[in-house]
Design an enzyme around this catalytic site. Structure first.
Site, PDB file in Angstrom:
ATOM      1  N   ASP A  35       0.625  -1.487   0.085  1.00  0.00           N
ATOM      2  CA  ASP A  35       0.366   0.163   0.116  1.00  0.00           C
ATOM      3  C   ASP A  35       0.980   1.172  -0.387  1.00  0.00           C
ATOM      4  O   ASP A  35       1.844   1.228   1.069  1.00  0.00           O
ATOM      5  CB  ASP A  35      -0.878   0.421   1.309  1.00  0.00           C
ATOM      6  CG  ASP A  35      -1.820  -1.296   1.139  1.00  0.00           C
ATOM      7  OD1 ASP A  35      -1.639  -1.950   0.634  1.00  0.00           O
ATOM      8  OD2 ASP A  35      -2.413  -0.952   1.746  1.00  0.00           O
ATOM      9  N   GLU A 216     -10.834  -1.156   3.679  1.00  0.00           N
ATOM     10  CA  GLU A 216      -9.106  -0.786   4.269  1.00  0.00           C
ATOM     11  C   GLU A 216      -9.574   0.729   3.347  1.00  0.00           C
ATOM     12  O   GLU A 216      -9.936   0.756   2.429  1.00  0.00           O
ATOM     13  CB  GLU A 216      -8.341  -1.990   3.579  1.00  0.00           C
ATOM     14  CG  GLU A 216      -7.799  -3.409   4.887  1.00  0.00           C
ATOM     15  CD  GLU A 216      -6.801  -3.819   4.386  1.00  0.00           C
ATOM     16  OE1 GLU A 216      -6.530  -4.215   5.141  1.00  0.00           O
ATOM     17  OE2 GLU A 216      -7.170  -4.325   2.985  1.00  0.00           O
TER      18      GLU A 216
END
Length: 468
Positions: A35, A216
């Site tokens: 990420d 998320e």
């Protein structure tokens, strides 16, 4: 940040072929990344922090890696910014320039850059298994970072509370806003703070739309509707699994935000994911978040160009995983009345670094056209096939013969995106950069991102009319 520690699937081979490392898509030098974190523009420099395993090429030892750029294309990897400890893994989050010194970290003449990240506490800590929000700060423009002595600053006693995106809301009398997720509840939580240290819960949003996996990496930001002076807010939420193409994916909602509550314009009652809004219809675009403080009011976003289904097994060495291109976002009202996000890639000034194909193909009823990406004549046999179906109003991407596909059973796929543009023709911009292909349809109204591992670089494109 996906907290499930996936046991790395063993790759069947390693392919260190030079053309397999992208040029314009950031990759870590010789380690794992996932990420994007802490995206920030400050003093003329774009900062890309990212989830990083400093000690290997699969997920683990989560820390914040760091890269910098002045043009959003050429990135320089920097030393690890915030490294894991025996007590704490450093999960996803964001970074801000605290120009008002609300947290009190800066001295005279200084500006503190503040990272707001998720502390994933280990069994060796005083909070085993807890995820809570913490701070680190830099007084030298992001070169070195100090953890705040009062960490964590926000702890609700949860093992699934993560991924804070923080931004300033309002003028000099404003305050900090945080969006984070209670992941397994599929809920975005909104907090406010005057100083980045003391946080108050404002509201919750969700569950809504795609909920097959944990939520998320939320983001919340304003966009002006193209051609108007109307401002709307976009809430981005990634989920894994349950993406539109399978595995990881990123959805978004358009609505309003009053400093306390996000109110979407529409909530579909359909259970069909095709009725939801997706940032990307490919298999490889996840955890997308935008830069804070980008100049000229631009909304710039970057995602992780992979998928948790097979991310630990992709056949590269010693690095693994890449970022997407940076995309500039816009908001348009379509002919059906819905507001949709439009995305355009930020490309190298010298397009010799990547291959960019711009073409227009028919998409009226009765037409079916294949756009085939392939190596130069005789160089290899790999193929990536895009099919524009005028009857179904779809674009599909077939990577089952794109080269090395046998390293994981979930990798060979045929993925489908809707054609949302009007008219009898569809415009395609296809960006090929070694192992990553990004497709922008009708000016970026639809995007589709795929990894490929061809036996030779995909440098040519040709079309085939398959209409009956």
């Amino acid at each position: 940040m996906t907290t499930t520690s996936h046991a790395p699937a063993a790759a069947t081979r390693s392919v260190p072929t030079p053309h397999f490392r992208p040029t314009a898509h950031f990759t870590a030098r010789d380690t794992w990344l996932n990420d994007p974190n802490g995206l920030l523009h400050h003093d003329g420099v774009y900062h890309l922090f990212f989830q990083n395993n400093p000690h290997g090429s699969t997920w683990g030892n989560m820390s914040w890696g760091h890269a910098t750029s002045t043009d959003l294309v050429t990135w320089q990897e920097q030393p690890v910014a915030i490294e894991h400890t025996a007590e704490e893994h450093v999960f996803s989050g964001s970074a801000v320039a605290d120009v008002r010194n609300t947290a009190g970290f800066a001295g005279p003449g200084q500006t503190a850059l503040v990272a707001v990240y998720t502390s994933a506490y280990t069994a060796a800590s005083e909070r085993p298994g807890i995820q809570a929000q913490s701070l680190a700060y830099s007084l030298d423009g992001g070169e070195t970072w100090t953890r705040y002595a009062g960490n964590p600053v926000l702890d609700i006693g949860s093992s699934e509370f993560r991924d804070p995106k923080v931004f300033w809301y309002g003028g000099d009398d404003g305050r900090w806003i945080m969006v984070a997720v209670e992941a397994v509840r599929r809920t975005v939580v909104i907090y406010s703070s005057p100083n980045l240290i003391d946080w108050t819960l404002e509201s919750r949003f969700g569950p809504a739309h795609a909920t097959a996996g944990v939520w998320e990496c939320p983001d919340l930001f304003p966009l002006t509707v193209r051609g108007t002076d109307q401002t709307k807010w976009v809430l981005v939420v990634s989920l894994n699994p349950g993406g539109i193409a399978g595995g990881s994916g990123s959805q978004y909602f358009v609505g309003d935000f009053d400093g306390h509550t996000f109110t979407p314009d529409r909530i579909s009652t359909s259970t069909d994911p095709a009725d939801y809004d997706w940032l990307d219809y490919g298999r490889d675009y996840y955890a997308a978040v935008s830069f804070n403080d980008a100049p000229d009011g631009r909304r710039l976003m970057i995602g992780w160009a992979s998928n948790w289904d097979y991310a630990n097994a992709t056949p590269t060495h010693p690095w693994r995983s890449a970022m997407s291109l940076v995309r500039e976002l816009d908001l348009v009202r379509c002919s059906d009345g819905r507001l949709r996000v439009v995305q355009q890639p930020v490309l190298p000034a010298d397009e010799a670094d990547v291959d960019v194909f711009d073409l227009t193909v028919p998409s009226m009823p009765g037409t079916r056209t294949e756009v085939v990406l392939a190596p130069a004549d005789g160089a290899g046999t790999s193929r990536l096939v895009l099919t524009i179906d005028g009857d179904a109003r779809t674009l599909s991407c077939d990577r089952t013969a794109s080269g090395t596909v046998d390293f994981h059973p979930a990798f060979p796929s045929v993925d489908t995106a809707p054609l949302l543009g009007d008219g009898d023709e569809t415009r395609l911009r296809i960006v090929v950069d070694a192992t990553i292909v990004e497709v922008y349809v009708d000016g970026g109204l639809v995007t589709l991102t795929q990894q490929v591992y061809p036996d030779a670089a995909l440098t040519e494109v040709h079309t085939i009319d398959r209409a009956a």
